[in-house]
Design a protein around this motif. Structure first.
Motif, PDB file in Angstrom:
ATOM      1  N   ILE A 147       6.286  -8.015  -5.790  1.00 31.00           N
ATOM      2  CA  ILE A 147       6.755  -6.199  -5.360  1.00 31.00           C
ATOM      3  C   ILE A 147       6.409  -6.308  -4.046  1.00 31.00           C
ATOM      4  N   GLY A 148       7.356  -5.373  -2.901  1.00 30.44           N
ATOM      5  CA  GLY A 148       6.901  -5.226  -2.085  1.00 30.44           C
ATOM      6  C   GLY A 148       6.831  -3.642  -1.469  1.00 30.44           C
ATOM      7  N   PHE A 149       6.558  -3.104  -0.866  1.00 33.23           N
ATOM      8  CA  PHE A 149       6.301  -1.763  -0.229  1.00 33.23           C
ATOM      9  C   PHE A 149       5.382  -0.936   0.612  1.00 33.23           C
ATOM     10  N   SER A 150       5.755  -0.497   1.251  1.00 36.78           N
ATOM     11  CA  SER A 150       5.295   0.122   2.397  1.00 36.78           C
ATOM     12  C   SER A 150       3.792   1.184   1.966  1.00 36.78           C
ATOM     13  N   MET A 151       2.727   1.014   3.431  1.00 32.72           N
ATOM     14  CA  MET A 151       1.791   2.548   2.627  1.00 32.72           C
ATOM     15  C   MET A 151       2.304   3.521   3.593  1.00 32.72           C
ATOM     16  N   ASN A 152       1.481   4.641   3.705  1.00 39.99           N
ATOM     17  CA  ASN A 152       0.745   5.316   4.567  1.00 39.99           C
ATOM     18  C   ASN A 152      -0.121   5.395   5.380  1.00 39.99           C
ATOM     19  N   GLU A 153      -0.470   6.034   5.777  1.00 40.58           N
ATOM     20  CA  GLU A 153      -2.223   5.409   6.802  1.00 40.58           C
ATOM     21  C   GLU A 153      -2.678   6.392   5.872  1.00 40.58           C
ATOM     22  N   ASP A 154      -2.890   6.941   5.000  1.00 39.49           N
ATOM     23  CA  ASP A 154      -3.716   7.428   4.125  1.00 39.49           C
ATOM     24  C   ASP A 154      -4.028   6.415   2.568  1.00 39.49           C
ATOM     25  N   VAL A 181       0.894   4.830  -1.245  1.00 36.06           N
ATOM     26  CA  VAL A 181       1.903   4.248  -1.210  1.00 36.06           C
ATOM     27  C   VAL A 181       3.667   4.789  -1.165  1.00 36.06           C
ATOM     28  N   ARG A 182       3.852   4.180  -0.440  1.00 34.24           N
ATOM     29  CA  ARG A 182       5.710   5.510  -0.174  1.00 34.24           C
ATOM     30  C   ARG A 182       6.653   5.031  -1.273  1.00 34.24           C
ATOM     31  N   ASP A 183       6.445   5.425  -2.113  1.00 35.52           N
ATOM     32  CA  ASP A 183       7.514   5.138  -3.074  1.00 35.52           C
ATOM     33  C   ASP A 183       8.787   4.606  -3.028  1.00 35.52           C
ATOM     34  N   SER A 184       9.408   5.172  -2.055  1.00 26.14           N
ATOM     35  CA  SER A 184      11.139   4.702  -2.242  1.00 26.14           C
ATOM     36  C   SER A 184      11.298   3.478  -1.726  1.00 26.14           C
ATOM     37  N   THR A 185       9.785   2.947  -0.840  1.00 26.08           N
ATOM     38  CA  THR A 185       9.972   1.513  -0.408  1.00 26.08           C
ATOM     39  C   THR A 185       9.309  -0.021  -1.520  1.00 26.08           C
ATOM     40  N   VAL A 186       9.105   1.138  -2.921  1.00 24.18           N
ATOM     41  CA  VAL A 186       8.618  -0.147  -3.317  1.00 24.18           C
ATOM     42  C   VAL A 186      10.068  -1.079  -3.647  1.00 24.18           C
ATOM     43  N   VAL A 242       1.590   0.374  -9.538  1.00 18.42           N
ATOM     44  CA  VAL A 242       1.315   0.158  -8.423  1.00 18.42           C
ATOM     45  C   VAL A 242       0.810   1.557  -7.428  1.00 18.42           C
ATOM     46  N   ILE A 243       2.243   2.732  -7.840  1.00 22.50           N
ATOM     47  CA  ILE A 243       2.412   4.192  -7.344  1.00 22.50           C
ATOM     48  C   ILE A 243       0.898   4.701  -8.420  1.00 22.50           C
ATOM     49  N   ARG A 244       1.246   4.733  -9.159  1.00 22.56           N
ATOM     50  CA  ARG A 244       0.039   5.262 -10.548  1.00 22.56           C
ATOM     51  C   ARG A 244      -1.297   4.812 -10.101  1.00 22.56           C
ATOM     52  N   CYS A 245      -1.636   3.370  -9.525  1.00 19.79           N
ATOM     53  CA  CYS A 245      -3.212   3.476  -9.418  1.00 19.79           C
ATOM     54  C   CYS A 245      -3.238   4.239  -7.866  1.00 19.79           C
ATOM     55  N   SER A 246      -1.876   4.314  -6.831  1.00 19.28           N
ATOM     56  CA  SER A 246      -2.180   4.706  -5.586  1.00 19.28           C
ATOM     57  C   SER A 246      -2.528   6.778  -5.427  1.00 19.28           C
ATOM     58  N   TYR A 247      -1.690   6.760  -6.387  1.00 14.68           N
ATOM     59  CA  TYR A 247      -1.829   8.855  -6.600  1.00 14.68           C
ATOM     60  C   TYR A 247      -3.645   9.071  -7.625  1.00 14.68           C
ATOM     61  N   ASP A 259       2.666  -2.919   5.311  1.00 16.31           N
ATOM     62  CA  ASP A 259       3.575  -3.198   4.704  1.00 16.31           C
ATOM     63  C   ASP A 259       2.462  -4.632   3.372  1.00 16.31           C
ATOM     64  N   ILE A 260       2.729  -4.496   2.171  1.00 17.08           N
ATOM     65  CA  ILE A 260       2.304  -4.761   1.507  1.00 17.08           C
ATOM     66  C   ILE A 260       2.970  -5.633   0.656  1.00 17.08           C
ATOM     67  N   GLU A 261       2.813  -6.684   0.232  1.00 20.83           N
ATOM     68  CA  GLU A 261       3.289  -7.929  -0.721  1.00 20.83           C
ATOM     69  C   GLU A 261       2.853  -8.424  -2.241  1.00 20.83           C
ATOM     70  N   VAL A 262       2.927  -7.722  -3.052  1.00 24.70           N
ATOM     71  CA  VAL A 262       1.839  -8.600  -4.533  1.00 24.70           C
ATOM     72  C   VAL A 262       2.472  -9.272  -5.997  1.00 24.70           C
ATOM     73  N   THR A 263       2.217 -10.024  -5.763  1.00 24.33           N
ATOM     74  CA  THR A 263       2.258 -10.618  -7.493  1.00 24.33           C
ATOM     75  C   THR A 263       1.338 -10.251  -8.450  1.00 24.33           C
ATOM     76  N   PHE A 264       2.089  -9.990  -9.504  1.00 17.13           N
ATOM     77  CA  PHE A 264       1.752 -10.121 -11.082  1.00 17.13           C
ATOM     78  C   PHE A 264       2.546 -11.114 -11.139  1.00 17.13           C
ATOM     79  N   ASP A 265       1.348 -11.876 -11.936  1.00 18.28           N
ATOM     80  CA  ASP A 265       1.756 -12.855 -13.104  1.00 18.28           C
ATOM     81  C   ASP A 265       0.947 -12.969 -14.259  1.00 18.28           C
ATOM     82  N   PRO A 266       1.606 -12.850 -15.458  1.00 24.15           N
ATOM     83  CA  PRO A 266       1.750 -12.292 -16.462  1.00 24.15           C
ATOM     84  C   PRO A 266       0.065 -12.922 -17.581  1.00 24.15           C
ATOM     85  N   GLN A 267       0.350 -14.477 -16.644  1.00 21.57           N
ATOM     86  CA  GLN A 267      -0.159 -15.460 -16.700  1.00 21.57           C
ATOM     87  C   GLN A 267      -1.922 -15.633 -16.750  1.00 21.57           C
TER      88      GLN A 267
END
Length: 83
Positions: A9-16, A19-24, A48-53, A70-78
């Protein structure tokens, strides 16, 4: 089946550091049923959003905002364990 899907997933962050929720967005996924990919994406999005809050924003160096806005994170169940 969703626990077998790897999503990036990719998303944008605010300076604080929040996570900018609408960008996920879903960047990529392994093959699988569309419903399983959507379920895996939504689980990653919520995590990602829950941890941010809960943290009040990720603790990232403000002087390097240009590198992490701007971040990309890979969630790999393995690489995860079920609880």
């Amino acid at each position: 089946v969703a626990v077998q899907i790897t999503v990036t997933i990719g998303f944008s962050m605010n300076e604080d550091g929040t996570v900018r929720d609408s960008t996920v967005r879903l960047v990529s996924s392994t093959d699988g049923p569309r419903s399983a990919v959507e379920q895996a994406f939504q689980a990653a999005r919520i995590a990602v959003i829950r941890c941010s809050y809960e943290l009040g924003g990720y603790d990232l160096p403000a002087e390097k905002y240009a590198h992490w806005k701007d971040i990309e994170v890979t969630f790999d169940p393995q690489m995860m364990s079920l609880r």
